[in-house]
Design a protein around this motif. Sequence first.
Motif, PDB file in Angstrom:
ATOM      1  N   ALA A  42     -16.441 -11.351  -9.030  1.00 20.52           N
ATOM      2  CA  ALA A  42     -16.973 -11.643 -10.289  1.00 20.52           C
ATOM      3  C   ALA A  42     -18.203 -11.013 -10.758  1.00 20.52           C
ATOM      4  O   ALA A  42     -18.399 -10.549 -11.630  1.00 20.52           O
ATOM      5  CB  ALA A  42     -17.816 -13.083  -9.700  1.00 20.52           C
ATOM      6  N   VAL A  43     -18.834 -10.406  -9.856  1.00 19.11           N
ATOM      7  CA  VAL A  43     -19.914  -9.500 -10.352  1.00 19.11           C
ATOM      8  C   VAL A  43     -19.283  -8.167 -10.798  1.00 19.11           C
ATOM      9  O   VAL A  43     -19.960  -7.741 -11.621  1.00 19.11           O
ATOM     10  CB  VAL A  43     -20.801  -8.967  -8.853  1.00 19.11           C
ATOM     11  CG1 VAL A  43     -21.782  -7.998  -9.346  1.00 19.11           C
ATOM     12  CG2 VAL A  43     -21.412 -10.270  -8.218  1.00 19.11           C
ATOM     13  N   ALA A  44     -18.195  -7.559 -10.129  1.00 23.99           N
ATOM     14  CA  ALA A  44     -17.627  -6.315 -10.735  1.00 23.99           C
ATOM     15  C   ALA A  44     -17.175  -6.708 -11.995  1.00 23.99           C
ATOM     16  O   ALA A  44     -17.223  -5.748 -12.863  1.00 23.99           O
ATOM     17  CB  ALA A  44     -16.503  -6.192  -9.825  1.00 23.99           C
ATOM     18  N   GLU A  45     -16.714  -7.791 -12.528  1.00 26.44           N
ATOM     19  CA  GLU A  45     -15.896  -8.186 -13.623  1.00 26.44           C
ATOM     20  C   GLU A  45     -17.394  -8.091 -14.873  1.00 26.44           C
ATOM     21  O   GLU A  45     -17.044  -7.465 -15.884  1.00 26.44           O
ATOM     22  CB  GLU A  45     -15.417  -9.340 -13.748  1.00 26.44           C
ATOM     23  CG  GLU A  45     -14.412  -9.506 -15.141  1.00 26.44           C
ATOM     24  CD  GLU A  45     -13.459 -10.470 -15.318  1.00 26.44           C
ATOM     25  OE1 GLU A  45     -13.226 -11.338 -14.302  1.00 26.44           O
ATOM     26  OE2 GLU A  45     -13.248 -10.875 -16.342  1.00 26.44           O
ATOM     27  N   ALA A  46     -18.185  -8.421 -14.473  1.00 25.71           N
ATOM     28  CA  ALA A  46     -19.591  -8.700 -15.511  1.00 25.71           C
ATOM     29  C   ALA A  46     -19.838  -7.192 -15.476  1.00 25.71           C
ATOM     30  O   ALA A  46     -20.061  -6.777 -16.521  1.00 25.71           O
ATOM     31  CB  ALA A  46     -20.474  -9.326 -14.758  1.00 25.71           C
ATOM     32  N   TYR A  47     -20.092  -6.332 -14.683  1.00 26.72           N
ATOM     33  CA  TYR A  47     -20.137  -4.940 -14.718  1.00 26.72           C
ATOM     34  C   TYR A  47     -19.217  -4.180 -15.342  1.00 26.72           C
ATOM     35  O   TYR A  47     -19.612  -3.478 -16.293  1.00 26.72           O
ATOM     36  CB  TYR A  47     -20.129  -4.399 -12.976  1.00 26.72           C
ATOM     37  CG  TYR A  47     -20.369  -2.801 -13.240  1.00 26.72           C
ATOM     38  CD1 TYR A  47     -21.993  -2.488 -12.812  1.00 26.72           C
ATOM     39  CD2 TYR A  47     -19.421  -1.965 -13.070  1.00 26.72           C
ATOM     40  CE1 TYR A  47     -22.121  -0.972 -12.807  1.00 26.72           C
ATOM     41  CE2 TYR A  47     -19.977  -0.502 -13.219  1.00 26.72           C
ATOM     42  CZ  TYR A  47     -21.369  -0.174 -12.810  1.00 26.72           C
ATOM     43  OH  TYR A  47     -21.442   1.005 -12.913  1.00 26.72           O
ATOM     44  N   LEU A  97     -23.404  -1.885  -6.955  1.00 26.30           N
ATOM     45  CA  LEU A  97     -23.449  -1.511  -8.300  1.00 26.30           C
ATOM     46  C   LEU A  97     -24.819  -1.306  -9.030  1.00 26.30           C
ATOM     47  O   LEU A  97     -24.850  -1.323 -10.004  1.00 26.30           O
ATOM     48  CB  LEU A  97     -22.423  -2.553  -9.037  1.00 26.30           C
ATOM     49  CG  LEU A  97     -21.123  -2.593  -8.310  1.00 26.30           C
ATOM     50  CD1 LEU A  97     -20.427  -3.915  -9.427  1.00 26.30           C
ATOM     51  CD2 LEU A  97     -20.289  -1.404  -8.853  1.00 26.30           C
ATOM     52  N   ASP A  98     -25.769  -1.399  -8.051  1.00 22.14           N
ATOM     53  CA  ASP A  98     -27.342  -1.330  -8.385  1.00 22.14           C
ATOM     54  C   ASP A  98     -27.485  -2.593  -9.510  1.00 22.14           C
ATOM     55  O   ASP A  98     -27.928  -2.264 -10.789  1.00 22.14           O
ATOM     56  CB  ASP A  98     -27.669  -0.020  -9.005  1.00 22.14           C
ATOM     57  CG  ASP A  98     -28.006   0.776  -7.809  1.00 22.14           C
ATOM     58  OD1 ASP A  98     -28.780   0.209  -7.022  1.00 22.14           O
ATOM     59  OD2 ASP A  98     -27.845   1.949  -8.232  1.00 22.14           O
ATOM     60  N   ALA A 110     -12.704  -2.402  -5.173  1.00 25.49           N
ATOM     61  CA  ALA A 110     -13.143  -1.097  -4.584  1.00 25.49           C
ATOM     62  C   ALA A 110     -14.403  -0.787  -5.215  1.00 25.49           C
ATOM     63  O   ALA A 110     -14.485  -0.226  -6.194  1.00 25.49           O
ATOM     64  CB  ALA A 110     -12.281  -0.134  -4.530  1.00 25.49           C
ATOM     65  N   LEU A 111     -15.399  -0.990  -4.630  1.00 29.46           N
ATOM     66  CA  LEU A 111     -16.911  -1.208  -5.630  1.00 29.46           C
ATOM     67  C   LEU A 111     -17.207   0.318  -5.862  1.00 29.46           C
ATOM     68  O   LEU A 111     -17.878   0.870  -6.950  1.00 29.46           O
ATOM     69  CB  LEU A 111     -17.894  -1.733  -4.789  1.00 29.46           C
ATOM     70  CG  LEU A 111     -17.728  -3.312  -4.540  1.00 29.46           C
ATOM     71  CD1 LEU A 111     -18.762  -3.962  -3.613  1.00 29.46           C
ATOM     72  CD2 LEU A 111     -17.865  -3.980  -5.993  1.00 29.46           C
ATOM     73  N   HIS A 112     -16.936   1.315  -4.887  1.00 31.34           N
ATOM     74  CA  HIS A 112     -17.120   2.709  -5.259  1.00 31.34           C
ATOM     75  C   HIS A 112     -16.274   3.264  -6.385  1.00 31.34           C
ATOM     76  O   HIS A 112     -16.794   3.804  -7.381  1.00 31.34           O
ATOM     77  CB  HIS A 112     -17.020   3.633  -4.067  1.00 31.34           C
ATOM     78  CG  HIS A 112     -15.616   3.514  -3.554  1.00 31.34           C
ATOM     79  ND1 HIS A 112     -14.978   2.357  -2.827  1.00 31.34           N
ATOM     80  CD2 HIS A 112     -14.648   4.489  -3.621  1.00 31.34           C
ATOM     81  CE1 HIS A 112     -13.825   2.600  -2.574  1.00 31.34           C
ATOM     82  NE2 HIS A 112     -13.510   3.920  -2.806  1.00 31.34           N
ATOM     83  N   ARG A 113     -15.158   2.830  -6.468  1.00 27.84           N
ATOM     84  CA  ARG A 113     -14.310   3.090  -7.508  1.00 27.84           C
ATOM     85  C   ARG A 113     -14.655   2.537  -8.785  1.00 27.84           C
ATOM     86  O   ARG A 113     -14.651   3.057 -10.120  1.00 27.84           O
ATOM     87  CB  ARG A 113     -12.749   2.895  -7.368  1.00 27.84           C
ATOM     88  CG  ARG A 113     -12.203   3.974  -6.493  1.00 27.84           C
ATOM     89  CD  ARG A 113     -10.611   4.123  -6.935  1.00 27.84           C
ATOM     90  NE  ARG A 113     -10.029   2.989  -6.069  1.00 27.84           N
ATOM     91  CZ  ARG A 113      -9.517   2.885  -5.222  1.00 27.84           C
ATOM     92  NH1 ARG A 113      -9.416   3.811  -4.318  1.00 27.84           N
ATOM     93  NH2 ARG A 113      -8.667   2.018  -4.721  1.00 27.84           N
ATOM     94  N   GLU A 114     -15.110   1.009  -8.589  1.00 23.94           N
ATOM     95  CA  GLU A 114     -15.546   0.412  -9.837  1.00 23.94           C
ATOM     96  C   GLU A 114     -16.774   0.988 -10.264  1.00 23.94           C
ATOM     97  O   GLU A 114     -17.032   0.898 -11.869  1.00 23.94           O
ATOM     98  CB  GLU A 114     -16.000  -1.214  -9.391  1.00 23.94           C
ATOM     99  CG  GLU A 114     -16.480  -2.111 -10.570  1.00 23.94           C
ATOM    100  CD  GLU A 114     -14.938  -2.597 -10.893  1.00 23.94           C
ATOM    101  OE1 GLU A 114     -14.489  -3.505 -10.362  1.00 23.94           O
ATOM    102  OE2 GLU A 114     -15.014  -2.505 -12.268  1.00 23.94           O
TER     103      GLU A 114
END
Lengths: 229, 736
Positions: free
Chosen positions: B470-475, B520-521, B601-605
């Motif tokens: 959810a957070v990654a998609e907003a990012y 993702l800061d 994969a947050l680092h790739r995101e």
Amino acid sequence: MKAAVIVFPGSNCDRDVAVALEASMGSKPLMVWHRDTVLPDLDLIVVPGGFSYGDYLRCGAMAAHSPIMREVKAKAEKGTRVLGICNGFQILTETGLLPGVLMRNRNLKFICKDVFLRVENADTDFTRKHTLGDVVRYPIAHAEGNYFVEPEAFRAMEGNGQVAFRYCSKTGDVSDAHNPNGALSNVAGIYNEAKTVLGLMPHPERLAEDLLGGSDGKTMFDSLVEALR
Amino acid sequence: MSKITPEVIAQHGIKPDEYKKILEIMGREPNLTELGIFSVMWSEHCSYKSSKKWLKTLPTKAPWVICGPGENAGIIDIGDGQAIVFKMESHNHPSFIEPYQGAATGVGGILRDVFTMGARPIANMNALRFGDPSHPKTRHLVAGVVAGIGGYGNCVGVPTVGGETNFHPSYNGNILVNAMTVGLADKDRIFYSAAAGIGNPVVYFGSKTGRDGIHGATMASAEFDEKSEEKRPTVQVGDPFTEKLLIEACLELMATDVIVAIQDMGAAGLTSSSFEMASKGGLGIEMDLDSVPMREEGMSAYEIMLSESQERMLMVLKPGPEAEAKAKAIMDKWELDFAVVGVLTDSGRMVLKRHGEVVADLPIDPLALASPEYDRPWTAPAKRPVVEAKDVPQLCVAEALKILVACPDLASKRWIYSQYDHMVMGDTVGRPGGDAALVRIHGTTKAVAITTDVTPRYVLADPYEGGRQAVAEAYRNLSAVGALPMAITDNLNFGNPEKPEIMGQIVEAIRGMGQACKELDFPVVSGNVSLYNETQGNAILPTPAVGGVGLLEDVAKSATVPFKNAGSSIVLIGETKGWLGSSLYLREIAKREDGAPPPVALHRERRAGELVRQLIGDGLVLACHDVSDGGLLVAVAEMAMASEGRIGAVLEAPHTLPLHAWCFGEDQGRYVLEVSDNDLASVLEEAVEHDTAARVIGKTGGPVISVGGRAVPVFELAEANEGWLPAYMGEEMSGH
């Protein structure tokens, strides 16, 4: 050109139209509170969009009786140009400065989207930078924009060049398929007999800058500046 | 006054052990007014008693965060002395009972949270979840909620610039209406709620108090049953016209220097606003309820304190008649009620008088701060197996695409957003329908990007991964328009936390969200929790909605979804494994809702986001769209459908993956770019620099979307996509 924007409790396009006016005029219009009773010498009065007095009772009905409108009416009768946009158009019909009424949209819903309009009279201070039959894109945002007037009166208005804009297709085709709200004869805006007062449902001030998606609306304000400078 | 019996206590939603604590705090039996005050202050809605322990784990700080959770809304610094104030809040239960007013007052409430802090609201968003379209109530609820949001937002003159709408049977008896407001303030003109200055007057202004909405906060903290419809009188009625006056009056008042502290009256009305102001300031308040402006006669202290009448504010003024006169003149101008109702004391107690008698005398801190905090038992859900593409039936990709773009979750929501004024205020640069809405900061070249996201089916399948997603998609959505993601607000909608498996969803989803925010800061600066979203024991899909805000320094340097030209290259950023577990393809085509959701994969995101933002900033991107629900082919189709002249695409699928997995897999961290031939080499080079996969997958042009020897005309897709919702709501598609 000297211009004023009337502000009622519940007006919400007052700032938007002031921004568009300033871009064309090069100076800020005067913002006038509804309780004021006197207007200075002006070339143009704008009655902006919004929900004056919450649109309770009937759209524009309460605003039409506010103190400043007596003065607007007096100025209009002396020839000061008056532009009513959306709720402002409703107010102008309620005060009797323009004929007809604005009823609920035929789908009974609020509609916010861009529409195309055909310029039906390019010979006024509001449209002189247009050519007759030009197609412009303005947004609409209203629930009560379904224009109606008695057929006989309408024939006279048409004969007198009082139809300002008609809803149409991108290529200027005026048909029911391009009528967003059920307005009589696709009417989007009308003039008074002298073509000094214009009321229209679409918002020229909302597409008066390319960054916002188009600048067709700017032509109206530029026309006014050219005519009234 | 009524006697406090176990039944009365239970009716107030107070558990026996909580009542014991009340007796301890009071040192005596409370009277009914006092009990009512405890009940709303300790309701889940106001106290976050089940979630507090876990909310504390979320990252909330960053150099650009001015104010994190705990105030009315979160605040971030956008430079040039300006700040963005924002929050998202639920109005789920009232909207199910009375959809128009429930949704309308949800918008009103969140607007007040933002302008209370000194910000002019500049944009509204909403995240809506409805039940199965075939459920008999769904259509009525959609119509009412949309009309309510529009009816309120349009009138106050704040543009509603976007959001999301999903359908799922789990929301049949429990829809979600999450409203978000974004406001703009001067960094040095922010107002807080902590009361200060013994002897300073406590002032009430806005609408009068009536008997509406009494016990709304308690209702919002209970499960639904078949009697819920009888709770209709607890739903408040909104008056957007008064709200508009309130916004203008507040901002005018805030430009003077007479306010010490200010707080809107939201859930639990006068009770929570007065307690919060006093508690934050470490002071007491003595209030004379006879001075409260009232709409009807004969209201009791209990009713006055628990009323949730809308459009009301409470503030502490500076001392002296001049401050009062200044404030009163502004309220008179805007025709709003104004009354001095109390005074700040050093007692640390809330003393309420009615008809000259003390009717309640409560200690403030024990009540406000010592509200229960539960460490509820929880169980982590079992991991679901990964779904292999070879085990998922292959339908002709063209057929599948047509079904997907017309399925309720992906169908165009134009029918909804065309009922919202999304252009008022004259700064909407990115209108609804894009990855993120884009609203220019008035009078500048800056803009804020706004998005709301969560994929509830992923959260159900794996709350931890779903929370991260959810957070990654907003990012991703913010990055897709070229904006730097700054911070989020969260709106955590779950079932009954007293069930360990639901509590497990909450704990794991928050853990996942927290991790994504950290990597993702992208800190959490405000939020809201809505629990007990269950009807007759059936919980909703866990729905931790994320509202993300990003900043674009130069609004001219943004990207949009529609293809611009024929003959450009289509570049896919990110890696494709063909993940079909918990995908829309699996649900809509194979009729299965199983499998582990795609991992993030947050680092790739982060790297992909940085790459895309840089490419957009350098002007190398003609169009950009993130890949989410429905996968790659749906993303490409959306870019084609949105384009002027319906520009199609010819794609070449790799042979290494089954075609349906490549087309519809929902692998994360991906974007589709349209790039002109001149810029292609630079784009691919830049991707290498960012250590991010980028591959040319085809060309724009032609009237069809074609892949793997199959083709479907773009106009057919667009008709299916635009047609579903108007047809469902019983209307012809309107002409253009």
